[in-house]
Design a protein around this motif. Structure first.
Motif, PDB file in Angstrom:
ATOM      1  N   GLU A 118      45.548  44.296  43.963  1.00  0.00           N
ATOM      2  CA  GLU A 118      44.326  44.819  43.368  1.00  0.00           C
ATOM      3  C   GLU A 118      43.892  44.010  42.154  1.00  0.00           C
ATOM      4  OE1 GLU A 118      42.384  49.186  42.615  1.00  0.00           O
ATOM      5  OE2 GLU A 118      44.486  48.911  42.041  1.00  0.00           O
TER       6      GLU A 118
ATOM      7  N   PRO B 247      40.701  54.093  39.442  1.00  0.00           N
ATOM      8  CA  PRO B 247      41.857  54.987  39.573  1.00  0.00           C
ATOM      9  C   PRO B 247      43.183  54.241  39.430  1.00  0.00           C
ATOM     10  CG  PRO B 247      40.223  55.477  41.265  1.00  0.00           C
ATOM     11  CD  PRO B 247      39.776  54.219  40.596  1.00  0.00           C
ATOM     12  N   GLY B 248      44.057  54.799  38.617  1.00  0.00           N
ATOM     13  CA  GLY B 248      45.379  54.226  38.440  1.00  0.00           C
ATOM     14  C   GLY B 248      45.463  53.164  37.366  1.00  0.00           C
ATOM     15  N   TYR B 249      44.320  52.817  36.746  1.00  0.00           N
ATOM     16  CA  TYR B 249      44.345  51.796  35.697  1.00  0.00           C
ATOM     17  C   TYR B 249      43.809  52.373  34.391  1.00  0.00           C
ATOM     18  CZ  TYR B 249      44.095  47.386  33.240  1.00  0.00           C
ATOM     19  OH  TYR B 249      44.294  46.381  32.332  1.00  0.00           O
TER      20      TYR B 249
ATOM     21  N   SER C 167      53.925  43.635  36.683  1.00  0.00           N
ATOM     22  CA  SER C 167      52.966  43.877  35.606  1.00  0.00           C
ATOM     23  C   SER C 167      53.029  42.721  34.623  1.00  0.00           C
ATOM     24  CB  SER C 167      53.273  45.193  34.889  1.00  0.00           C
ATOM     25  OG  SER C 167      52.384  45.380  33.793  1.00  0.00           O
TER      26      SER C 167
ATOM     27  N   GLU D 200      41.009  54.948  33.734  1.00  0.00           N
ATOM     28  CA  GLU D 200      40.372  55.116  35.035  1.00  0.00           C
ATOM     29  C   GLU D 200      38.840  55.093  34.941  1.00  0.00           C
ATOM     30  OE1 GLU D 200      42.118  58.577  36.909  1.00  0.00           O
ATOM     31  OE2 GLU D 200      43.946  57.443  37.380  1.00  0.00           O
TER      32      GLU D 200
END
Length: 235
Positions: free
Chosen positions: A188, A111-113, A103, A116
């Motif tokens: 990603e 999704p997941g950030y 990170s 979302e």
């Protein structure tokens, strides 16, 4: 070379301070602290590097300056190289401090950030906020602007944008700021990098066009036809 160096170091510092606040101190300072870190960094860079290069530290800002007729295409390209290189080195320094590249304050959506948010919301946010940011920069540095206050206006605007949008995209409004972390994190973050290049570029065009066509030029004081001199203090 002085301008290249200033833009390189300035973008390095922006990524290191802004993304560093998120990675190294996010749990302690929260969203407001991260936003202020980006904003304070820009204030410092505007006053510290502004006399050398203008303190763009952002390819979208340089694009806006070019479209507004305030810099040449060749100079813009030199700025871009310096900014992307500086962002990559800044992200690399942050990775060394943080002990890895899992990170680095990378931007994203879906999704997941963050919250979302969908692609459309992320794209809309980046376009609109970049347009507003570039508009503030061009307005506060143009003829007739209050002398000495541009750095504060620009830094506070960037901080406000982060307060609004950290949970949407992490806030880019700066392709170089997104590029450095995404390249090192990969996966990603790298696959979504295109949005944070395209959307700020579109926003920069939108923000610069009113200045390109002189729609936001400072109004000139009226002229007294009898003497052909400027009327001071006229309504």
């Amino acid at each position: 070379m002085a301008k290249f160096t200033a833009e390189f170091l300035g973008t390095l510092i922006l990524v290191l301070f802004g993304c560093g606040a998120a990675v190294l101190g996010g749990d302690q300072v929260g969203q407001l602290g991260i936003a202020l870190s980006f904003g304070f960094a820009i204030v410092a860079l505007a006053y510290g590097l502004g006399p050398i290069s203008g303190g763009h530290v952002n390819p979208a800002v340089s694009l806006g300056m070019f479209l507004a007729g305030r810099m040449s295409g060749r100079e813009m390209l030199i700025y871009w190289v310096a900014q992307f290189a500086g962002a990559l080195v800044g992200a690399a320094i942050l990775a060394g401090i943080a002990g890895g590249t899992e990170s680095l304050g990378q931007n994203g959506w879906g999704p997941g950030y963050g919250g979302e948010y969908a692609l459309g919301a992320a794209a809309g946010f980046e376009v609109v906020m970049t347009a507003l940011f570039v508009g503030v920069i061009l307005g506060s540095t143009g003829p007739g602007a209050a002398a000495g206050f541009a750095g504060l206006a620009i830094g506070l605007t960037l901080a406000a944008i982060h307060i609004v949008g950290i949970h949407v995209t992490g806030v880019s409004v700066n392709p170089a700021r997104s590029f450095g972390p995404a390249v090192l994190v990969g996966g990603e973050a790298l696959s979504q990098l295109w949005l944070f290049i395209v959307a700020p570029a579109v926003g920069a065009v939108i923000g610069a066009l009113p200045f390109r066509f002189h729609l936001l030029d400072t109004a000139k004081p009226p002229v007294d036809d009898r003497t052909d001199t400027t009327v001071r203090g006229a309504a």
